[in-house]
Motif scaffolding. Structure first.
Motif, PDB file in Angstrom:
ATOM      1  N   VAL A 161     -11.060  -0.352  35.657  1.00  0.00           N
ATOM      2  CA  VAL A 161     -12.048   0.325  36.501  1.00  0.00           C
ATOM      3  C   VAL A 161     -11.553   0.389  37.952  1.00  0.00           C
ATOM      4  O   VAL A 161     -11.053  -0.602  38.500  1.00  0.00           O
ATOM      5  N   GLY A 162     -11.676   1.583  38.544  1.00  0.00           N
ATOM      6  CA  GLY A 162     -11.234   1.784  39.918  1.00  0.00           C
ATOM      7  C   GLY A 162      -9.781   2.201  40.036  1.00  0.00           C
ATOM      8  O   GLY A 162      -9.290   2.441  41.139  1.00  0.00           O
ATOM      9  N   LYS A 163      -9.092   2.301  38.896  1.00  0.00           N
ATOM     10  CA  LYS A 163      -7.691   2.722  38.898  1.00  0.00           C
ATOM     11  C   LYS A 163      -7.554   4.047  38.158  1.00  0.00           C
ATOM     12  O   LYS A 163      -8.424   4.440  37.385  1.00  0.00           O
ATOM     13  N   ASN A 164      -6.448   4.743  38.383  1.00  0.00           N
ATOM     14  CA  ASN A 164      -6.201   5.990  37.676  1.00  0.00           C
ATOM     15  C   ASN A 164      -5.094   5.797  36.642  1.00  0.00           C
ATOM     16  O   ASN A 164      -4.483   4.724  36.556  1.00  0.00           O
ATOM     17  N   LEU A 165      -4.821   6.845  35.865  1.00  0.00           N
ATOM     18  CA  LEU A 165      -3.845   6.730  34.782  1.00  0.00           C
ATOM     19  C   LEU A 165      -2.434   6.471  35.288  1.00  0.00           C
ATOM     20  O   LEU A 165      -1.638   5.804  34.619  1.00  0.00           O
ATOM     21  N   ALA A 189     -13.680  16.120  28.437  1.00  0.00           N
ATOM     22  CA  ALA A 189     -12.892  16.980  29.319  1.00  0.00           C
ATOM     23  C   ALA A 189     -11.493  16.395  29.449  1.00  0.00           C
ATOM     24  O   ALA A 189     -11.269  15.203  29.206  1.00  0.00           O
ATOM     25  N   TYR A 190     -10.533  17.247  29.805  1.00  0.00           N
ATOM     26  CA  TYR A 190      -9.195  16.749  30.095  1.00  0.00           C
ATOM     27  C   TYR A 190      -9.261  15.896  31.355  1.00  0.00           C
ATOM     28  O   TYR A 190     -10.017  16.186  32.275  1.00  0.00           O
ATOM     29  N   ILE A 191      -8.446  14.847  31.408  1.00  0.00           N
ATOM     30  CA  ILE A 191      -8.515  13.919  32.527  1.00  0.00           C
ATOM     31  C   ILE A 191      -7.396  14.177  33.529  1.00  0.00           C
ATOM     32  O   ILE A 191      -6.233  14.330  33.162  1.00  0.00           O
ATOM     33  N   ASP A 192      -7.775  14.248  34.796  1.00  0.00           N
ATOM     34  CA  ASP A 192      -6.813  14.329  35.887  1.00  0.00           C
ATOM     35  C   ASP A 192      -6.188  12.938  36.049  1.00  0.00           C
ATOM     36  O   ASP A 192      -6.914  11.952  36.219  1.00  0.00           O
ATOM     37  N   PRO A 193      -4.863  12.812  35.985  1.00  0.00           N
ATOM     38  CA  PRO A 193      -4.238  11.484  36.058  1.00  0.00           C
ATOM     39  C   PRO A 193      -4.491  10.754  37.373  1.00  0.00           C
ATOM     40  O   PRO A 193      -4.289   9.545  37.456  1.00  0.00           O
ATOM     41  N   THR A 194      -4.973  11.480  38.398  1.00  0.00           N
ATOM     42  CA  THR A 194      -5.275  10.827  39.677  1.00  0.00           C
ATOM     43  C   THR A 194      -6.751  10.423  39.785  1.00  0.00           C
ATOM     44  O   THR A 194      -7.151   9.818  40.779  1.00  0.00           O
ATOM     45  N   ARG A 195      -7.543  10.745  38.771  1.00  0.00           N
ATOM     46  CA  ARG A 195      -8.978  10.420  38.794  1.00  0.00           C
ATOM     47  C   ARG A 195      -9.195   8.939  38.522  1.00  0.00           C
ATOM     48  O   ARG A 195      -8.650   8.377  37.576  1.00  0.00           O
ATOM     49  N   GLU A 196     -10.022   8.305  39.339  1.00  0.00           N
ATOM     50  CA  GLU A 196     -10.336   6.898  39.126  1.00  0.00           C
ATOM     51  C   GLU A 196     -11.282   6.730  37.943  1.00  0.00           C
ATOM     52  O   GLU A 196     -12.235   7.491  37.778  1.00  0.00           O
ATOM     53  N   ILE A 197     -11.031   5.733  37.137  1.00  0.00           N
ATOM     54  CA  ILE A 197     -11.861   5.439  35.973  1.00  0.00           C
ATOM     55  C   ILE A 197     -13.033   4.565  36.404  1.00  0.00           C
ATOM     56  O   ILE A 197     -12.870   3.626  37.190  1.00  0.00           O
TER      57      ILE A 197
END
Length: 216
Positions: A161-165, A189-197
């Motif tokens: 949590v709080g990190k991206n891919l 949805a497709y995930i943006d690798p820079t999006r925080e989880i």
């Protein structure tokens, strides 16, 4: 971006109806076929198209235009003759992937002889799915793709949590590929690798079966 697949689901019992709607919800083009007018009427708003036809009738099955579909799935585990007919016509029409539901070992053997590409056994697969879910606090659903790969819906670990891919590097660490994300019961949805989880995310992950226990 993955191309949308066109999928024909033949037979609308409980399993066929559930499968068709799940495929449609994942963004695929889905045709459903059954001779029960009430079932067709009910499913017409839940899939791309719904056709009332007798799947025991060779002419009616041949007229469905299965050659226009990427995948054909027969979901008539209790009707061997209709399953054989539909599989045979789908193969003749050149459908790239033909899948069939089987309710017994004998039915499996017969359908394999007819040329089906994959056999579905909901009773067996359901048990495996339940076992995977019950033995992990993170796995919310489990689907076998083949003998090696599976697709799982997982809740992120607290450490994610709080990190991206990019930061997590899950592919290198756990040999898993994240195919999609959703939040609070929304759509995949497709995930943006820079999006925080976030804690309320669910991730759709493709992973080899032998690697599941390495991270959970």
């Amino acid at each position: 971006m993955n191309m949308k697949k066109s999928i024909a689901v033949l037979g609308l019992g409980k399993y066929g109806s559930s499968l068709a709607q799940a495929l449609y919800d994942l963004g695929e083009d889905v045709l459903v076929v059954d001779k029960n007018e009430n079932l067709i009427r009910d499913m017409s708003s839940k899939v791309t198209s719904a056709v009332c036809a007798n799947l025991d009738n060779e002419d009616e099955v041949a007229a469905l235009g299965l050659q226009n579909y990427d995948i054909a799935i027969t979901c008539m585990g209790g009707n061997l003759s209709a399953s054989i007919l539909c599989v045979s016509i789908a193969k003749e029409k050149g459908v790239p992937v033909v899948i069939a539901k089987a309710s017994s070992d004998r039915m499996k053997k017969i359908l394999k002889r007819v040329g089906v590409d994959k056999i579905i056994c909901p009773e067996e697969d359901g048990g495996v799915r339940s076992a995977r879910i019950l033995t992990s606090q993170y796995i919310k659903d489990y689907f076998e793709i083949d003998d090696n790969l599976c697709m799982i819906e997982i809740q992120p670990k607290k450490a994610w949590v709080g990190k991206n891919l990019i930061e997590l590097n899950l592919r290198k660490k756990f040999n898993m590929n994240v195919a999609g994300i959703k939040t609070n019961g929304g759509n995949w949805a497709y995930i943006d690798p820079t999006r925080e989880i976030t804690e309320d995310n669910l991730l759709m992950v493709i992973i080899e079966k032998d690697d599941i226990n390495k991270w959970r």
